[in-house]
Design a protein around this motif. Structure first.
Motif, PDB file in Angstrom:
ATOM      1  N   VAL A  47       2.225  40.001  94.564  1.00 46.72           N
ATOM      2  CA  VAL A  47       2.534  38.782  95.314  1.00 46.72           C
ATOM      3  C   VAL A  47       1.251  37.995  95.598  1.00 46.72           C
ATOM      4  N   LEU A  48       0.205  38.691  96.025  1.00 45.45           N
ATOM      5  CA  LEU A  48      -1.056  38.012  96.324  1.00 45.45           C
ATOM      6  C   LEU A  48      -1.686  37.405  95.070  1.00 45.45           C
ATOM      7  N   LEU A  49      -1.566  38.101  93.945  1.00 46.63           N
ATOM      8  CA  LEU A  49      -2.073  37.525  92.692  1.00 46.63           C
ATOM      9  C   LEU A  49      -1.273  36.278  92.301  1.00 46.63           C
ATOM     10  N   GLY A  50       0.038  36.329  92.504  1.00 42.99           N
ATOM     11  CA  GLY A  50       0.865  35.152  92.231  1.00 42.99           C
ATOM     12  C   GLY A  50       0.489  33.984  93.123  1.00 42.99           C
ATOM     13  N   LEU A  51       0.229  34.280  94.396  1.00 40.80           N
ATOM     14  CA  LEU A  51      -0.206  33.221  95.311  1.00 40.80           C
ATOM     15  C   LEU A  51      -1.589  32.699  94.940  1.00 40.80           C
ATOM     16  N   GLY A  52      -2.423  33.558  94.405  1.00 36.97           N
ATOM     17  CA  GLY A  52      -3.756  33.139  93.977  1.00 36.97           C
ATOM     18  C   GLY A  52      -3.739  32.231  92.769  1.00 36.97           C
ATOM     19  N   LEU A  53      -2.664  32.323  91.985  1.00 39.96           N
ATOM     20  CA  LEU A  53      -2.560  31.442  90.816  1.00 39.96           C
ATOM     21  C   LEU A  53      -2.390  29.978  91.206  1.00 39.96           C
ATOM     22  N   VAL A  54      -1.813  29.728  92.381  1.00 42.85           N
ATOM     23  CA  VAL A  54      -1.599  28.336  92.815  1.00 42.85           C
ATOM     24  C   VAL A  54      -2.926  27.584  92.938  1.00 42.85           C
ATOM     25  N   PRO A  55      -3.903  28.084  93.731  1.00 39.91           N
ATOM     26  CA  PRO A  55      -5.165  27.348  93.782  1.00 39.91           C
ATOM     27  C   PRO A  55      -5.953  27.420  92.478  1.00 39.91           C
ATOM     28  N   ALA A  56      -5.814  28.513  91.731  1.00 40.05           N
ATOM     29  CA  ALA A  56      -6.525  28.609  90.454  1.00 40.05           C
ATOM     30  C   ALA A  56      -6.027  27.552  89.476  1.00 40.05           C
ATOM     31  N   LEU A  57      -4.712  27.339  89.452  1.00 40.80           N
ATOM     32  CA  LEU A  57      -4.159  26.301  88.584  1.00 40.80           C
ATOM     33  C   LEU A  57      -4.460  24.904  89.112  1.00 40.80           C
ATOM     34  N   ALA A  58      -4.446  24.750  90.439  1.00 47.13           N
ATOM     35  CA  ALA A  58      -4.707  23.439  91.034  1.00 47.13           C
ATOM     36  C   ALA A  58      -6.150  23.012  90.789  1.00 47.13           C
ATOM     37  N   LEU A  59      -7.075  23.937  90.969  1.00 51.08           N
ATOM     38  CA  LEU A  59      -8.478  23.601  90.744  1.00 51.08           C
ATOM     39  C   LEU A  59      -8.790  23.535  89.258  1.00 51.08           C
ATOM     40  N   SER A  60      -8.157  24.405  88.511  1.00 51.40           N
ATOM     41  CA  SER A  60      -8.226  24.429  87.059  1.00 51.40           C
ATOM     42  C   SER A  60      -9.631  24.205  86.520  1.00 51.40           C
ATOM     43  N   THR A  61     -10.589  24.923  87.095  1.00 55.81           N
ATOM     44  CA  THR A  61     -11.934  24.869  86.535  1.00 55.81           C
ATOM     45  C   THR A  61     -11.954  25.685  85.254  1.00 55.81           C
ATOM     46  N   ASP A  62     -13.042  25.598  84.562  1.00 58.34           N
ATOM     47  CA  ASP A  62     -13.150  26.277  83.281  1.00 58.34           C
ATOM     48  C   ASP A  62     -13.062  27.794  83.460  1.00 58.34           C
ATOM     49  N   GLY A  63     -11.988  28.389  83.040  1.00 62.69           N
ATOM     50  CA  GLY A  63     -11.815  29.835  83.099  1.00 62.69           C
ATOM     51  C   GLY A  63     -11.350  30.384  84.428  1.00 62.69           C
ATOM     52  N   SER A  64     -10.849  29.532  85.322  1.00 59.34           N
ATOM     53  CA  SER A  64     -10.432  30.031  86.638  1.00 59.34           C
ATOM     54  C   SER A  64      -9.207  30.932  86.530  1.00 59.34           C
ATOM     55  N   VAL A  65      -8.221  30.514  85.768  1.00 60.38           N
ATOM     56  CA  VAL A  65      -7.006  31.320  85.624  1.00 60.38           C
ATOM     57  C   VAL A  65      -7.324  32.608  84.865  1.00 60.38           C
TER      58      VAL A  65
END
Length: 124
Positions: free
Chosen positions: A16-34
């Motif tokens: 669940v926490l990893l799924g929630l972490g994907l939200v800011p990772a996708l929103a920021l979408s820096t190079d290699g964040s996801v």
């Protein structure tokens, strides 16, 4: 609460926490964040599962416990090697990799807090 139930709860919280972490990772979408979050989270989850299984076997083993304790050492060495290889060879954000890797620790903390609030004890 049985230790196996606790481990399942920690693994579920980790997901669940990893799924929630994907939200800011996708929103920021820096190079290699996801990529960093997924690789770090995968290594953290695999480490958590291996540590839980080895610990359970070490405590419930009728025979010698040393193979499982030696397995914990080998697991740690393997984790260090995989972290090194991931950092050196994968094009990912190191910050997000560390975030993904530490999510399993937060899941353990959350599940332990749940046990404390509910006044539960772990049994084997």
């Amino acid at each position: 609460m049985k230790a196996t139930t606790f481990l399942k709860m920690v693994i579920a919280m980790d997901g669940v926490l990893l799924g929630l972490g994907l939200v800011p990772a996708l929103a920021l979408s820096t190079d290699g964040s996801v990529t960093g979050l997924v690789v770090g989270g995968g290594l953290g989850a695999a480490n958590l599962c291996a540590l839980g299984w080895l610990s359970l076997k070490a405590f419930t083993s009728k025979g010698g416990r040393w193979p499982y304790l030696a397995g914990m050492t080998l697991k740690f060495v393997l984790l260090i090697a995989l972290v090194y290889l991931a950092v050196v060879y994968l094009p990912m954000s190191i910050v997000w990799f560390v975030v993904g890797l530490t999510v399993s620790g937060l899941a353990i903390l959350g599940a332990t807090a749940y046990l404390s609030v509910k006044h539960l004890e772990l049994t084997i």
